[in-house]
Design a protein around this motif. Sequence first.
Motif, mmCIF file in Angstrom:
data_model
loop_
_atom_site.group_PDB
_atom_site.id
_atom_site.type_symbol
_atom_site.label_atom_id
_atom_site.label_comp_id
_atom_site.label_asym_id
_atom_site.label_seq_id
_atom_site.Cartn_x
_atom_site.Cartn_y
_atom_site.Cartn_z
ATOM 1 N N ASN A 9 0.778 -1.213 -0.011
ATOM 2 C CA ASN A 9 0.052 0.121 -0.144
ATOM 3 C C ASN A 9 0.931 1.269 -0.005
ATOM 4 O OD1 ASN A 9 -2.600 -0.870 -0.099
ATOM 5 N ND2 ASN A 9 -2.637 -1.470 2.206
ATOM 6 N N TYR A 12 1.210 3.878 -3.313
ATOM 7 C CA TYR A 12 0.097 5.079 -3.749
ATOM 8 C C TYR A 12 0.670 6.570 -3.170
ATOM 9 C CZ TYR A 12 -2.534 0.976 -4.505
ATOM 10 O OH TYR A 12 -2.948 -0.231 -5.003
ATOM 11 N N TRP A 19 -0.907 8.894 -11.313
ATOM 12 C CA TRP A 19 -2.289 8.401 -11.007
ATOM 13 C C TRP A 19 -3.346 8.744 -12.416
ATOM 14 C CZ3 TRP A 19 -5.116 5.853 -7.691
ATOM 15 C CH2 TRP A 19 -4.504 5.694 -6.290
ATOM 16 N N LYS A 37 -17.419 1.536 -13.983
ATOM 17 C CA LYS A 37 -18.043 1.475 -12.543
ATOM 18 C C LYS A 37 -18.708 2.581 -12.230
ATOM 19 C CE LYS A 37 -14.203 0.459 -10.351
ATOM 20 N NZ LYS A 37 -13.051 0.135 -9.679
ATOM 21 N N GLY A 60 -10.808 4.680 1.039
ATOM 22 C CA GLY A 60 -9.763 4.483 0.002
ATOM 23 C C GLY A 60 -9.735 4.886 -1.120
ATOM 24 N N CYS A 61 -10.070 6.364 -1.215
ATOM 25 C CA CYS A 61 -10.119 6.933 -2.695
ATOM 26 C C CYS A 61 -9.225 7.240 -3.547
ATOM 27 C CB CYS A 61 -11.038 8.270 -2.030
ATOM 28 S SG CYS A 61 -9.686 9.461 -1.283
ATOM 29 N N GLY A 62 -8.074 7.036 -2.895
ATOM 30 C CA GLY A 62 -6.769 7.043 -3.819
ATOM 31 C C GLY A 62 -6.630 8.358 -4.513
ATOM 32 N N PHE A 65 -10.363 8.962 -8.669
ATOM 33 C CA PHE A 65 -11.336 8.753 -9.848
ATOM 34 C C PHE A 65 -12.842 8.483 -9.475
ATOM 35 C CE2 PHE A 65 -7.358 6.060 -11.058
ATOM 36 C CZ PHE A 65 -6.793 7.064 -11.320
ATOM 37 N N ASP A 81 -8.337 8.482 2.815
ATOM 38 C CA ASP A 81 -7.424 7.635 2.281
ATOM 39 C C ASP A 81 -6.377 7.745 3.471
ATOM 40 O OD1 ASP A 81 -6.699 5.868 -0.536
ATOM 41 O OD2 ASP A 81 -5.217 6.451 0.738
ATOM 42 N N SER A 83 -2.955 7.637 2.263
ATOM 43 C CA SER A 83 -1.862 8.188 1.693
ATOM 44 C C SER A 83 -2.224 9.705 1.195
ATOM 45 C CB SER A 83 -1.922 7.646 0.097
ATOM 46 O OG SER A 83 -1.112 8.211 -0.552
ATOM 47 N N SER A 86 -1.437 10.785 -2.310
ATOM 48 C CA SER A 86 -2.845 10.659 -3.389
ATOM 49 C C SER A 86 -3.800 11.415 -2.981
ATOM 50 C CB SER A 86 -3.439 9.210 -3.044
ATOM 51 O OG SER A 86 -2.325 8.277 -3.228
ATOM 52 N N ALA A 104 -7.407 9.714 6.546
ATOM 53 C CA ALA A 104 -8.036 8.937 7.578
ATOM 54 C C ALA A 104 -8.076 7.433 7.330
ATOM 55 C CB ALA A 104 -9.641 9.196 8.011
ATOM 56 N N ASP A 105 -8.437 6.703 8.462
ATOM 57 C CA ASP A 105 -8.031 5.066 8.376
ATOM 58 C C ASP A 105 -9.637 4.526 8.197
ATOM 59 O OD1 ASP A 105 -7.472 2.614 8.568
ATOM 60 O OD2 ASP A 105 -6.097 2.729 10.244
ATOM 61 N N HIS A 127 -7.347 -4.512 -0.219
ATOM 62 C CA HIS A 127 -5.997 -3.959 0.325
ATOM 63 C C HIS A 127 -5.980 -3.936 1.683
ATOM 64 C CE1 HIS A 127 -4.432 -2.573 -3.435
ATOM 65 N NE2 HIS A 127 -5.672 -2.649 -3.976
HETATM 66 C C1 LIG Z 1 -6.191 0.345 -5.311
HETATM 67 S S1 LIG Z 1 -6.204 2.015 -4.632
HETATM 68 C C2 LIG Z 1 -8.115 2.336 -4.820
HETATM 69 C C3 LIG Z 1 -8.185 3.695 -5.065
HETATM 70 C C4 LIG Z 1 -9.691 4.258 -5.502
HETATM 71 N N1 LIG Z 1 -10.491 3.523 -4.696
HETATM 72 C C5 LIG Z 1 -9.974 3.888 -6.749
HETATM 73 O O1 LIG Z 1 -10.736 2.955 -7.104
HETATM 74 O O2 LIG Z 1 -9.033 4.446 -7.956
HETATM 75 C C6 LIG Z 1 -6.259 1.684 -2.846
HETATM 76 C C7 LIG Z 1 -6.245 2.692 -1.753
HETATM 77 O O3 LIG Z 1 -6.651 2.239 -0.611
HETATM 78 C C8 LIG Z 1 -5.749 3.116 0.388
HETATM 79 N N2 LIG Z 1 -5.840 2.348 1.648
HETATM 80 C C9 LIG Z 1 -5.134 1.417 2.011
HETATM 81 N N3 LIG Z 1 -5.350 1.088 3.399
HETATM 82 C C10 LIG Z 1 -6.063 1.933 3.821
HETATM 83 C C11 LIG Z 1 -6.815 2.138 5.233
HETATM 84 N N4 LIG Z 1 -6.462 1.467 6.128
HETATM 85 N N5 LIG Z 1 -7.598 3.446 5.205
HETATM 86 C C12 LIG Z 1 -7.766 3.897 4.142
HETATM 87 N N6 LIG Z 1 -7.097 4.095 2.766
HETATM 88 C C13 LIG Z 1 -6.296 2.892 2.692
HETATM 89 C C14 LIG Z 1 -4.487 3.135 -0.367
HETATM 90 O O4 LIG Z 1 -3.435 4.382 -0.047
HETATM 91 C C15 LIG Z 1 -5.059 3.407 -1.654
HETATM 92 O O5 LIG Z 1 -5.053 4.826 -2.246
#
Ligand SMILES: C[S@@+](CC[C@H](N)C(=O)[O-])C[C@H]1O[C@@H](n2cnc3c(N)ncnc32)[C@H](O)[C@@H]1O
Length: 253
Positions: A9, A12, A19, A37, A60-62, A65, A81, A83, A86, A104-105, A127
């Motif tokens: 992870n 990112y 990105w 989607k 986990g908005c990365g 998108f 997210d 990161s 990101s 945030a987590d 993830h």
């Molecule tokens: C594959 S990316 C998906 C991004 C987005 N949802 C998309 O579809 O384009 C996975 C994301 O999950 C985030 N991530 C991983 N563990 C996390 C956690 N515990 N809390 C929040 N974000 C997290 C990573 O930083 C990364 O940006």
Amino acid sequence: MAQSTPVNNRLYDALGTRWYEAQDDPVALLRAESRLKTPWVLQRIARHLGRGPARVLDVGCGGGFGSNALAEAGHQVTGIDLSAESLRVARHHDRTGSVDYREADAYALPFEPGCFDVVTCMDFLEHVEAPALVVAEAARVLAPGGLFFFHTFNRNLLAGLVIIKGVEWFVANTPDHLHVLRLFITPDELGGHCEAAGLQPREWVGLRPHWRSRAFLRTLLTRRVAPDFRFVFTPSLRLSYLGFAVKPPTLEG
Ligand SMILES: C[S@@+](CC[C@H](N)C(=O)[O-])C[C@H]1O[C@@H](n2cnc3c(N)ncnc32)[C@H](O)[C@@H]1O
């Protein structure tokens, strides 16, 4: 589980402009998936919640998108997210300037119960080590009648071959442990996590690359994801799947 390989992870934090711009990177596949989607999600929001703006949380908005597309469709979006880098990219690409991006987590969402109409976990549940806890957090912050959308990868040999090995072989710059098979989730498991969290699964659809296209062939030959690379829906959930569950309305609601 010391013997288990963690999913990567950290990558990112290093994507930056890639990105939205890189074709020689699996992130281009994520962009292509989002193009299929997001309209599906928007249709279900309109059908179940009406046409007005919904309060959406994208977990986990990365690079944003999904968050940015949902905001452009008129919804009031919060994206979280872990990161920070990101989130910076996501904010930069938010043409509405309206998305509330926060570090945030997903295991401990900093929101009151019931304050969102929609929660999305797109390409995210694979993830984390404990997806059931994430689904429970999503259910907690959803209002009664709210919708929980998910997209993730099924766990089986074919999915491991196509989604892990295929991407490593055919897309340049695929980092180690972008995905790990043990964190992929079967539809039965995810359905169970939803039900345990009080959510009722409603609709599931499979996604797969459009194999018989020039864009697919060009990608295999060049190891760059063709800009017109497309995913399509399929009844089979064997590779990846998109779906949603509903938080039952309260009796008064
Ligand atoms: C594959 S990316 C998906 C991004 C987005 N949802 C998309 O579809 O384009 C996975 C994301 O999950 C985030 N991530 C991983 N563990 C996390 C956690 N515990 N809390 C929040 N974000 C997290 C990573 O930083 C990364 O940006």
